[in-house]
Design an enzyme around this catalytic site. Structure first.
Site, mmCIF file in Angstrom:
data_model
loop_
_atom_site.group_PDB
_atom_site.id
_atom_site.type_symbol
_atom_site.label_atom_id
_atom_site.label_comp_id
_atom_site.label_asym_id
_atom_site.label_seq_id
_atom_site.Cartn_x
_atom_site.Cartn_y
_atom_site.Cartn_z
ATOM 1 N N ARG A 121 -10.384 -9.074 5.078
ATOM 2 C CA ARG A 121 -11.780 -8.843 5.453
ATOM 3 C C ARG A 121 -12.589 -10.125 5.408
ATOM 4 N NH1 ARG A 121 -9.197 -4.377 3.678
ATOM 5 N NH2 ARG A 121 -10.102 -2.328 4.120
ATOM 6 N N ARG A 135 3.379 3.484 13.541
ATOM 7 C CA ARG A 135 2.295 4.050 12.726
ATOM 8 C C ARG A 135 1.162 4.577 13.618
ATOM 9 N NH1 ARG A 135 1.551 -0.096 7.771
ATOM 10 N NH2 ARG A 135 0.133 1.515 7.034
ATOM 11 N N SER A 192 -9.161 6.921 5.427
ATOM 12 C CA SER A 192 -8.505 5.623 5.637
ATOM 13 C C SER A 192 -9.547 4.508 5.642
ATOM 14 C CB SER A 192 -7.746 5.633 6.971
ATOM 15 O OG SER A 192 -7.456 4.305 7.356
ATOM 16 N N GLN A 230 -8.928 1.553 6.422
ATOM 17 C CA GLN A 230 -8.694 0.718 7.605
ATOM 18 C C GLN A 230 -9.500 1.241 8.784
ATOM 19 O OE1 GLN A 230 -4.415 0.744 8.049
ATOM 20 N NE2 GLN A 230 -4.102 -0.599 6.290
ATOM 21 N N ASP A 271 -1.668 3.042 -2.866
ATOM 22 C CA ASP A 271 -0.524 2.125 -2.837
ATOM 23 C C ASP A 271 0.269 2.133 -4.146
ATOM 24 O OD1 ASP A 271 -1.120 1.429 -0.230
ATOM 25 O OD2 ASP A 271 -2.434 -0.220 -0.829
HETATM 26 C C1 S3P Z 1 -5.737 -0.763 3.137
HETATM 27 C C2 S3P Z 1 -5.968 0.582 3.104
HETATM 28 C C3 S3P Z 1 -4.917 1.557 2.804
HETATM 29 C C4 S3P Z 1 -3.756 0.918 2.063
HETATM 30 C C5 S3P Z 1 -3.310 -0.363 2.692
HETATM 31 C C6 S3P Z 1 -4.460 -1.357 2.752
HETATM 32 C C7 S3P Z 1 -6.845 -1.639 3.549
HETATM 33 O O1 S3P Z 1 -4.456 2.094 4.023
HETATM 34 O O2 S3P Z 1 -2.679 1.823 1.982
HETATM 35 O O3 S3P Z 1 -2.271 -0.930 1.935
HETATM 36 O O4 S3P Z 1 -6.721 -2.877 3.447
HETATM 37 O O5 S3P Z 1 -7.860 -1.116 3.991
HETATM 38 P P1 S3P Z 1 -5.233 3.307 4.749
HETATM 39 O O6 S3P Z 1 -6.618 2.854 4.983
HETATM 40 O O7 S3P Z 1 -4.518 3.565 6.042
HETATM 41 O O8 S3P Z 1 -5.103 4.447 3.781
#
Ligand code: S3P
Length: 417
Positions: free
Chosen positions: A20, A115, A158, A160, A303
């Site tokens: 980020r 994915r 999520s 992400q 994780d």
């Molecule tokens: C992450 C969010 C998680 C995590 C990944 C890193 C991130 O995934 O499992 O290792 O950096 O935002 P998800 O957002 O898909 O749950």
């Protein structure tokens, strides 16, 4: 801290925060120094994508210097951008690219091409993004388009996807509001604030107004997810452990909170530094007891679940980890690969509806070869299992730890042999 002699360990810098910091620094006005950055396969993939978009990143001894191009300064890349095997790179870059006025292709390799991306393209499309996938999978073709702020309700918890929507929101006409089902890690929100974005958070809803960012130097704390195997190994081998300079963001503390519920005594000192709190954890040996984990707690330890399953095997009583279906979409189908890892270590466990169930105490016997399925979290959990089993077992594909923690085996050996 108590005067008990402890092994002391400093985890590597946080991967999620480094991704980020790189992205926001790239589109900020001015030069940002990122001190103590995570240098691993995944963060290098993000840096490589940004370089292809015209961003200058200087790798210095203990820092990265990113010469920000401002919100509108990225250049059309000459070819496809590769996220490698990094889900965070793919999803955050997609949010960033959706708001540009040029076209791009985001691709990757290995497990990343399997994915799910619909969870990402759907909210971005609701903002006006033009993204096409291959039946919900990468590569993604992104045609630069004007975006409009939207009120998004994310069905999948999520960080992400939330982060992608917020990055797109910087380029949108009007404000973007993102509501999640369960609270996920909030590094993007904290860093956006740090870089001067107009962002407010209320419960599960984040509201962002579009606008420019300004350079904001940052020091990356240690990664709590990288520290987790060391905590598990200390507990399973009855040792104390002092963990220094570790990130203690409340949205990442699920593993520690669960350990406390399992009877572990932890001494935690938090420094409320900005944008990310950091501190020290001291772990003391304990008799573990089974625990029940609810679905809304899962994102805060997403994780760490393979490690938790391993600890549950040594705990007295039943452990039920509910709401784990998201694990299907990690570097491997981590429900399947966690169960397989446990089976190889001689541990009985089951999966019913959406829950992992382990009844302990069981002996961690080991002795059977273990495969990692190219999943770094499984490789690290396997190292912990092998340590306790005390049998020399080949872990097939162990080098996948370079995805998040290249020095994992060297550090693990230093602390536990
Ligand atoms: C992450 C969010 C998680 C995590 C990944 C890193 C991130 O995934 O499992 O290792 O950096 O935002 P998800 O957002 O898909 O749950």
């Amino acid at each position: 801290m108590e005067n008990t002699p402890s092994n002391s360990y400093t985890p590597p810098p946080d991967k999620a925060i480094t991704h980020r910091a790189l992205i926001l620094a790239a589109i900020a006005d001015g030069t940002t120094s990122i001190f103590n950055p995570s240098i691993c396969e995944d963060t290098l993939a993000t840096a490589a994508c940004l370089k292809k978009l015209g961003v200058k990143i200087n790798f210095l001894k203990k820092s990265l210097q990113v010469e920000g191009l401002g919100l509108k300064g990225l250049k059309e890349p000459a070819g496809p951008l590769s996220a490698g095997e990094s889900g965070t790179t793919m999803r955050l870059m997609a949010g960033l690219l959706a708001g540009q006025d040029f076209n791009s292709v985001l691709t990757g390799r290995g497990s990343l091409l399997k994915r799910p991306m619909a969870r990402l393209t759907e909210p971005l499309s609701a903002m006006g993004a033009r993204i096409s996938s291959q039946n919900g999978l990468a590569p993604l073709k992104i045609s630069g388009a004007p975006l409009t702020g939207a009120r998004l309700k994310l069905s999948v918890p999520s960080a992400q996807v939330k982060s992608a929507a917020l990055l797109a929101g910087l380029y949108a006409d009007g404000r973007t509001s993102v509501t999640e089902r369960f609270k996920t890690r909030d590094h993007t929100e904290r860093l956006l604030k740090h870089f001067g974005a107009k962002i407010t958070i209320s419960g599960l809803t984040t509201i962002l107004k579009p606008g420019p960012l300004s350079a904001g130097h940052i020091t990356i704390p240690g990664d709590i997810s990288s520290a987790a195997p060391f905590i598990a190994a200390a507990l399973l081998s009855d040792r104390t452990l002092l963990i220094k300079n570790v990130g203690l963001n409340p949205s990442r503390l699920g593993f520690l909170k669960t350990l406390k519920k399992m009877g572990v005594r932890l001494k935690i000192k938090i420094k409320k530094t900005r944008p990310e709190p950091v501190g020290v954890i001291q772990v003391f040996p304990a008799r573990l007891k089974g625990v029940k984990i609810a679905p809304d707690e899962i994102p805060s330890m997403i994780d760490e679940l393979a490690l938790l399953a391993l600890l549950a095997a040594s705990a007295e009583g039943k452990t039920i980890i509910q709401g784990v279906t998201e694990l299907r979409h990690k570097e491997s189908d981590r429900i399947k690969t966690t169960l397989l890892l446990l089976e190889r270590l001689g541990i009985k466990a089951s999966f019913k509806t959406d829950s992992l169930i382990i009844t302990g105490p069981q002996q961690i016997r080991g002795g059977k070869p273990i495969e990692t399925f190219n999943d770094h979290r499984i490789a690290m959990a396997a190292a912990v299992g092998n340590l306790i089993a005390g049998k020399p077992v080949i872990t097939k594909g162990a080098s996948c730890v370079r995805k998040s923690y290249p020095a994992f085996f060297a550090d693990f050996k230093k602390n536990f042999h």
